[in-house]
Design an enzyme around this catalytic site. Structure first.
Site, PDB file in Angstrom:
ATOM      1  N   LYS A 297       0.829  -1.198   0.000  1.00  0.00           N
ATOM      2  CA  LYS A 297       0.000   0.000   0.000  1.00  0.00           C
ATOM      3  C   LYS A 297       0.866   1.251   0.000  1.00  0.00           C
ATOM      4  O   LYS A 297       0.483   2.282  -0.507  1.00  0.00           O
ATOM      5  CB  LYS A 297      -0.882   0.019   1.260  1.00  0.00           C
ATOM      6  N   ARG A 298       2.034   1.133   0.591  1.00  0.00           N
ATOM      7  CA  ARG A 298       2.894   2.302   0.702  1.00  0.00           C
ATOM      8  C   ARG A 298       3.680   2.562  -0.583  1.00  0.00           C
ATOM      9  O   ARG A 298       3.796   3.680  -1.034  1.00  0.00           O
ATOM     10  CB  ARG A 298       3.856   2.162   1.881  1.00  0.00           C
TER      11      ARG A 298
END
Ligand code: GLU
Length: 550
Positions: A297-298
């Site tokens: 997600k990052r």
């Protein structure tokens, strides 16, 4: 009252409904044999991400294939991590990708179905009712350990090289008496409710994962937390109570939960619930420096499904691509059923990747090109303008200035038996058809090396006189061929190839000259169609301009 009953009243005296009440309130579902009841249980802690969309697709298609139910349940027990509009973002996102929801949250604010509320923060009393019953039966107890005490236990276990955790003799409050608990509560000490695990680490639990096959793990012996100090359940407890009362038949979720299955099996058993089938979905992976890793997600923009919208991927293309990731037999099916909706595909969980399938953007582009090629020009017009409206206002204005003209541009090489497979994303159209719009057209007067400027000019001057906007493809090319010998070019490529020194080039080279004059490019869809759509005046204008600039 015995010690356990006293404890139950002491801790959860305000709970007056029994599990029996809820069992009656949420009876078994009346569904045909084989119908699967599945769900996703996202937390509203951020944007809809690829993993959730993928899990939703797998669950949706499982329900559809079996004539079952797909519902959404919101796991909002962690209020600190929740974001404003989080539920809406997830539900609307799913809908945008055509994932229909039978039950549960169907929009940001609306829930439907008889098994609700479908939001864990509104189910506290239900969990507490079951917890109270477990305490009464001696399967749960209050634990007053502070974070420091738990840390001390952990350090001690590490020092002794033992497995860490709250289990067996390390579980300090396992046998707490009513009097001890009462005294601590009177002092205002906070507590959690823990399971009194009857498990033994030496024993094995075996279960058949519907995706990964047979799995064997040590039995759970940890007295894990059921209710946190605010009375809100942990994931494990909420999962058991909710999936039982919502009559879930198949729990298909991310495989980060696989190690918790022994806990869940134990809980279902102690609670007297029928065990659902479990299927653990491998994450979508990415290749980085030759190694596979989970999409993050990052780090990865494609983790947020908003990325696909922004890039102008049609949502149906993304879903069809994800189907190829979900089911190893989908592509064969697609070949045999090129025009069917993916919803008709008979999905089998056993055909899912066990180790994690790779996210392959090249394949996504390819799936998209094939699907976009099947759309009519009016469908493309509608989807493209919808996209542009949100992501490219300048292009939107250009496209909608004259819708009929834009549609005829989009029809080039499209509303034909063998459409071109050039466009994968709406964001590509602006550059692809830039020369069709005055505002975007950038003339280019650079000729290929093998064509002299004088020849190009001579050709265009001749061509101008014979060109007619009514020419069909055949007539259009015949005219070019007729001019060729007059200026030293071969009318046929064959002729040229047989004796290249006898000619300056061939008719194909001349059509390149015309293409550059009209579009500024060497490569385009069918030039005759392009010229028809541009119209005579515009074509003559561009030809004249090229003659003066070559
Ligand atoms: N909120 C959990 C997650 O997103 C749900 C897992 C489940 O489907 O049970 O991982």
């Amino acid at each position: 009252m015995n010690n356990n009953e006293l404890l139950a009243e002491l801790l959860l005296g305000h709970i007056d409904k029994t599990p029996e009440y809820y069992e009656n309130l949420y009876p078994a579902r009346n569904l045909p044999e084989g119908a699967r009841v599945v769900r996703i249980a996202p937390s509203p802690t951020g944007y809809l991400h690829l993993g959730t969309l993928f899990a939703a697709l797998v669950n949706r298609i499982t329900a559809t294939s079996s004539g079952g139910i797909f519902f959404t349940r919101i796991e909002d027990t962690d209020k600190k991590r929740e974001i404003e509009g989080g539920i809406e973002d997830i539900i609307d996102g799913l809908k945008r990708f055509g994932i229909s929801i039978d039950e549960g949250f169907v929009s940001g604010a609306e829930q439907k179905g008889d098994y609700g509320p479908y939001q864990q923060s509104r189910r506290a009393e239900i969990y507490q009712s079951y917890a109270k019953e477990l305490i009464k039966q001696g399967f749960a107890y209050p634990c007053f350990c502070t974070a420091e005490e738990l840390e001390a236990v952990r350090s001690e276990q590490e020092a002794q090289k033992l497995r860490t955790g709250y289990y067996g003799k390390w579980a300090k409050h396992r046998d707490i008496s009513y009097e001890e608990a009462k005294a601590l509560i009177d002092e205002g000490k906070p507590f959690v409710v823990r399971l009194k695990s009857p498990g033994n680490e030496e024993n094995k639990v075996v279960f058949e994962d519907t995706i990964k096959g047979k799995i064997e793990m040590p039995e759970n012996d940890e007295d894990f937390v059921l209710l946190k100090s605010d009375g809100i359940p942990t994931y494990h407890f909420a999962h058991a109570v909710d999936d039982h009362l919502m009559r879930t038949t198949h729990v298909l979720r991310g495989d980060e939960w696989i190690s918790s299955v022994p806990k869940h099996i134990q809980l279902f058993k102690i609670l007297g619930f029928k065990l659902p089938k479990f299927g653990h979905i491998s994450p979508i992976m990415k290749l980085e420096n030759g190694a596979k890793r989970k999409i993050s997600k990052r780090k990865d923009p494609e983790a947020a499904v908003h990325f696909f919208a922004e890039q102008g991927y049609d949502s149906e293309c993304v879903i069809n691509y994800l189907m190829t990731v979900a089911a190893s037999d989908f592509e064969d099916w697609r070949r045999a059923n090129p025009n069917a909706s993916y919803k008709e595909f008979k999905f089998n969980l056993k055909k899912m990747s066990v180790s994690g399938a790779l996210f392959d953007e090249v394949k996504l582009l390819d799936v998209s090109k094939n699907m976009v090629a099947k759309l009519s020009s009016s469908e493309v017009y509608q989807k493209l303008t919808e996209w542009a409206k949100e992501f490219d206002a300048e292009f939107y204005n250009i496209l909608t200035k004259n819708p009929e003209y834009t549609k005829s541009v989009l029809a080039i090489d499209r509303d034909v038996p063998k459409p071109r497979k050039d466009i994968a994303r709406w964001s590509e159209v602006k550059e692809y058809f830039a020369y069709m719009f005055e505002e975007l057209f950038a003339p280019n007067f650079e000729l290929p090396e093998n064509i002299a400027a004088d020849d190009a000019k001579a050709f265009l001057l001749e061509y101008k006189n014979v060109y007619s906007a009514e020419d069909d493809r055949q007539a259009w090319f015949d005219k070019i061929k007729e001019i060729a010998p007059k200026i030293g070019f071969a009318a046929e490529t064959k002729q040229y190839k047989a004796d290249p020194d006898a000619f300056k080039g061939h008719a194909g080279d001349l059509s390149t000259v015309l293409r550059i004059a009209i579009t500024g490019r060497r490569n385009t869809p069918d030039l005759c169609s392009i010229m028809q759509v541009l119209g005579k005046d515009e074509c003559i204008k561009r030809i004249d301009n090229a003659i003066s600039n070559f």
